[in-house]
Design a protein around this motif. Structure first.
Motif, PDB file in Angstrom:
ATOM      1  N   THR A  24       0.840  -1.207   0.000  1.00 46.59           N
ATOM      2  CA  THR A  24       0.000   0.000   0.000  1.00 46.59           C
ATOM      3  C   THR A  24       0.874   1.255   0.000  1.00 46.59           C
ATOM      4  OG1 THR A  24      -1.688  -1.222   1.205  1.00 46.59           O
ATOM      5  CG2 THR A  24      -1.920   1.165   1.181  1.00 46.59           C
ATOM      6  N   ASN A  25       1.918   1.258   0.839  1.00 43.54           N
ATOM      7  CA  ASN A  25       2.812   2.424   0.881  1.00 43.54           C
ATOM      8  C   ASN A  25       3.441   2.685  -0.484  1.00 43.54           C
ATOM      9  OD1 ASN A  25       2.480   3.059   3.584  1.00 43.54           O
ATOM     10  ND2 ASN A  25       4.093   1.670   4.266  1.00 43.54           N
ATOM     11  N   ALA A  26       3.895   1.605  -1.127  1.00 46.34           N
ATOM     12  CA  ALA A  26       4.542   1.771  -2.441  1.00 46.34           C
ATOM     13  C   ALA A  26       3.539   2.302  -3.464  1.00 46.34           C
ATOM     14  CB  ALA A  26       5.139   0.443  -2.900  1.00 46.34           C
ATOM     15  N   LEU A  27       2.327   1.785  -3.390  1.00 49.23           N
ATOM     16  CA  LEU A  27       1.286   2.208  -4.337  1.00 49.23           C
ATOM     17  C   LEU A  27       0.933   3.685  -4.133  1.00 49.23           C
ATOM     18  CD1 LEU A  27      -0.643   1.296  -6.550  1.00 49.23           C
ATOM     19  CD2 LEU A  27      -2.189   0.402  -4.806  1.00 49.23           C
ATOM     20  N   VAL A  28       0.744   4.061  -2.883  1.00 48.98           N
ATOM     21  CA  VAL A  28       0.382   5.451  -2.580  1.00 48.98           C
ATOM     22  C   VAL A  28       1.523   6.385  -2.991  1.00 48.98           C
ATOM     23  CG1 VAL A  28      -0.142   7.074  -0.704  1.00 48.98           C
ATOM     24  CG2 VAL A  28      -1.179   4.803  -0.713  1.00 48.98           C
ATOM     25  N   ASN A  29       2.746   5.986  -2.650  1.00 49.05           N
ATOM     26  CA  ASN A  29       3.921   6.783  -2.964  1.00 49.05           C
ATOM     27  C   ASN A  29       4.119   6.988  -4.462  1.00 49.05           C
ATOM     28  OD1 ASN A  29       6.291   8.083  -1.947  1.00 49.05           O
ATOM     29  ND2 ASN A  29       6.142   6.611  -0.279  1.00 49.05           N
ATOM     30  N   SER A  30       3.686   6.018  -5.252  1.00 48.41           N
ATOM     31  CA  SER A  30       3.891   6.099  -6.704  1.00 48.41           C
ATOM     32  C   SER A  30       3.052   7.218  -7.328  1.00 48.41           C
ATOM     33  CB  SER A  30       3.506   4.774  -7.373  1.00 48.41           C
ATOM     34  OG  SER A  30       2.096   4.638  -7.406  1.00 48.41           O
ATOM     35  N   GLY A  31       1.982   7.581  -6.650  1.00 48.55           N
ATOM     36  CA  GLY A  31       1.119   8.649  -7.146  1.00 48.55           C
ATOM     37  C   GLY A  31       0.278   8.232  -8.354  1.00 48.55           C
ATOM     38  N   ILE A  32       0.280   6.945  -8.668  1.00 48.84           N
ATOM     39  CA  ILE A  32      -0.468   6.467  -9.843  1.00 48.84           C
ATOM     40  C   ILE A  32      -1.970   6.523  -9.556  1.00 48.84           C
ATOM     41  CG2 ILE A  32      -1.007   4.330 -11.131  1.00 48.84           C
ATOM     42  CD1 ILE A  32       2.127   3.886 -10.888  1.00 48.84           C
ATOM     43  N   ALA A  33      -2.701   7.065 -10.518  1.00 50.52           N
ATOM     44  CA  ALA A  33      -4.161   7.139 -10.368  1.00 50.52           C
ATOM     45  C   ALA A  33      -4.748   5.822 -10.879  1.00 50.52           C
ATOM     46  CB  ALA A  33      -4.700   8.303 -11.171  1.00 50.52           C
ATOM     47  N   PHE A  34      -5.598   5.208 -10.090  1.00 52.86           N
ATOM     48  CA  PHE A  34      -6.166   3.916 -10.486  1.00 52.86           C
ATOM     49  C   PHE A  34      -7.567   3.761  -9.892  1.00 52.86           C
ATOM     50  CE2 PHE A  34      -5.877   1.505  -6.526  1.00 52.86           C
ATOM     51  CZ  PHE A  34      -5.048   2.332  -5.782  1.00 52.86           C
ATOM     52  N   ASP A  35      -8.296   2.794 -10.451  1.00 53.29           N
ATOM     53  CA  ASP A  35      -9.657   2.550  -9.968  1.00 53.29           C
ATOM     54  C   ASP A  35      -9.774   1.228  -9.221  1.00 53.29           C
ATOM     55  OD1 ASP A  35     -10.901   4.897 -11.199  1.00 53.29           O
ATOM     56  OD2 ASP A  35     -10.327   3.917 -13.071  1.00 53.29           O
ATOM     57  N   MET A  36      -8.947   0.250  -9.614  1.00 53.87           N
ATOM     58  CA  MET A  36      -9.042  -1.053  -8.941  1.00 53.87           C
ATOM     59  C   MET A  36      -7.736  -1.825  -9.082  1.00 53.87           C
ATOM     60  SD  MET A  36     -11.574  -3.220 -11.436  1.00 53.87           S
ATOM     61  CE  MET A  36     -11.390  -4.736 -10.484  1.00 53.87           C
ATOM     62  N   ILE A  37      -7.630  -2.963  -8.384  1.00 56.96           N
ATOM     63  CA  ILE A  37      -6.405  -3.764  -8.459  1.00 56.96           C
ATOM     64  C   ILE A  37      -6.744  -5.190  -8.906  1.00 56.96           C
ATOM     65  CG2 ILE A  37      -5.027  -2.389  -6.853  1.00 56.96           C
ATOM     66  CD1 ILE A  37      -5.820  -4.177  -4.582  1.00 56.96           C
ATOM     67  N   PHE A  38      -5.769  -5.809  -9.571  1.00 53.43           N
ATOM     68  CA  PHE A  38      -5.958  -7.169 -10.089  1.00 53.43           C
ATOM     69  C   PHE A  38      -4.777  -8.043  -9.641  1.00 53.43           C
ATOM     70  CE2 PHE A  38      -4.928 -10.347 -13.360  1.00 53.43           C
ATOM     71  CZ  PHE A  38      -6.122 -11.070 -13.391  1.00 53.43           C
ATOM     72  N   GLY A  39      -5.079  -9.273  -9.167  1.00 55.31           N
ATOM     73  CA  GLY A  39      -4.021 -10.190  -8.712  1.00 55.31           C
ATOM     74  C   GLY A  39      -4.020 -11.471  -9.519  1.00 55.31           C
ATOM     75  N   PRO A  40      -2.931 -11.758 -10.261  1.00 55.39           N
ATOM     76  CA  PRO A  40      -2.871 -13.001 -11.040  1.00 55.39           C
ATOM     77  C   PRO A  40      -2.731 -14.234 -10.135  1.00 55.39           C
ATOM     78  CG  PRO A  40      -0.919 -11.620 -11.453  1.00 55.39           C
ATOM     79  CD  PRO A  40      -1.740 -10.916 -10.428  1.00 55.39           C
ATOM     80  N   ALA A  41      -3.491 -15.277 -10.462  1.00 49.29           N
ATOM     81  CA  ALA A  41      -3.432 -16.524  -9.676  1.00 49.29           C
ATOM     82  C   ALA A  41      -2.028 -17.122  -9.773  1.00 49.29           C
ATOM     83  CB  ALA A  41      -4.452 -17.517 -10.236  1.00 49.29           C
ATOM     84  N   TYR A  42      -1.562 -17.819  -8.722  1.00 55.37           N
ATOM     85  CA  TYR A  42      -2.269 -17.862  -7.457  1.00 55.37           C
ATOM     86  C   TYR A  42      -1.754 -16.805  -6.470  1.00 55.37           C
ATOM     87  CZ  TYR A  42      -4.074 -22.347  -9.019  1.00 55.37           C
ATOM     88  OH  TYR A  42      -4.719 -23.329  -9.735  1.00 55.37           O
ATOM     89  N   LYS A  43      -0.478 -16.521  -6.545  1.00 57.31           N
ATOM     90  CA  LYS A  43       0.103 -15.716  -5.468  1.00 57.31           C
ATOM     91  C   LYS A  43      -0.430 -14.283  -5.433  1.00 57.31           C
ATOM     92  CE  LYS A  43       4.563 -17.034  -5.874  1.00 57.31           C
ATOM     93  NZ  LYS A  43       4.598 -18.186  -6.800  1.00 57.31           N
TER      94      LYS A  43
END
Ligand SMILES: O=P(O)(O)OC[C@H]1O[C@H](OP(=O)(O)OP(=O)(O)O)[C@H](O)[C@@H]1O
Ligand SMILES: O=C(O)c1cc(=O)[nH]c(=O)[nH]1
Length: 222
Positions: free
Chosen positions: A57-76
């Motif tokens: 979360t910290n890395a994502l917030v720090n990046s300043g990237i604007a986004f609407d949702m997140i996607f996680g590839p199976a499985y990890k």
């Protein structure tokens, strides 16, 4: 907001503590003999996955990237998007939809390949590492097929090494190749540089310095 550097340092320390970051001799997906390995499966309890997702979360917030949702590839990627969305909502007070895929199409019941919130808008892919870029390519293809837009990829560790067969000709890392091929930023919580600093500063890890330096010389992208 915690700085990227502090986030990286704390993440490496925590990965060592959870034994997710190990030193020795490990075969990677590309068949290389690596002196270190990062195993995200070692964050295997409520406490550790929660703490891990704070680094994401910290890395994502720090990046300043604007986004609407997140996607996680199976499985990890699955526990990663779930825990990160929980943490994001707790830390920032904003509800983030998530989605993940199945490795095989389900043909009964609700069926299909995707689970979670329907993919739409600007999507950040969350995974552990990029080795050859196959998983990134598959995720991008899944997202684009729905009409949504992949805007970034967030991983835990950038190993900063060239990808399998294009190593000698391009001297680009697998992460750089994904970023250039798909025109999206690839953010990592930490990189080999952060691990290397740790190894150089920790007397208990001094026996691994030479092997890691050698490995970097051969495969590393600085
Ligand atoms: O860049 P790549 O060569 O695709 O390698 C990276 C991917 O490989 C691993 O997943 P894997 O596909 O092994 O599936 P898993 O999550 O089920 O372990 C890892 O979690 C990444 O998703
Ligand atoms: O290249 C890989 O296969 C690989 C390296 C690593 O450090 N961690 C991981 O899960 N895979």
């Amino acid at each position: 907001m915690i700085s990227l550097q502090k986030n990286a340092v704390n993440f490496v320390k925590f990965a060592l503590q959870c034994k997710a970051l190990c030193f020795g001799s490990f075969e990677t997906k590309s068949g290389r003999n690596s002196p270190y390995f990062f195993n995200i499966g070692c964050f295997d309890s409520g406490y550790s996955i929660n703490k891990l997702s704070r680094f994401y979360t910290n890395a994502l917030v720090n990046s300043g990237i604007a986004f609407d949702m997140i996607f996680g590839p199976a499985y990890k990627g699955i526990p990663l998007v779930i825990s990160t969305s929980i943490n994001y909502s707790l830390m920032l007070g904003k509800d983030i939809p998530f989605s993940f895929n199945r490795k095989e199409m389900k043909t009964h019941g609700e069926g299909g390949l995707l689970i979670g919130s329907p993919l739409k808008g600007r999507v950040v892919i969350i995974d552990d590492v990029i080795t050859s870029g196959i998983s990134a390519m598959e995720s991008i293809s899944i997202i684009k097929k729905t009409g949504a837009e992949p805007v970034a990829m967030l991983i835990a560790l950038d190993r900063m090494e060239c990808s399998v067969d294009r190593c000698i000709s391009s001297r680009k890392s697998a992460v750089q190749e994904v970023a250039e091929t798909y025109g999206i930023p690839v953010i990592s919580i930490a990189s080999l540089n952060d691990i290397f600093s740790n190894v150089m500063n920790d007397i208990n890890l001094s026996k691994y310095r030479e092997r890691i330096s050698e490995y970097r010389e051969v495969y590393g992208i600085l």
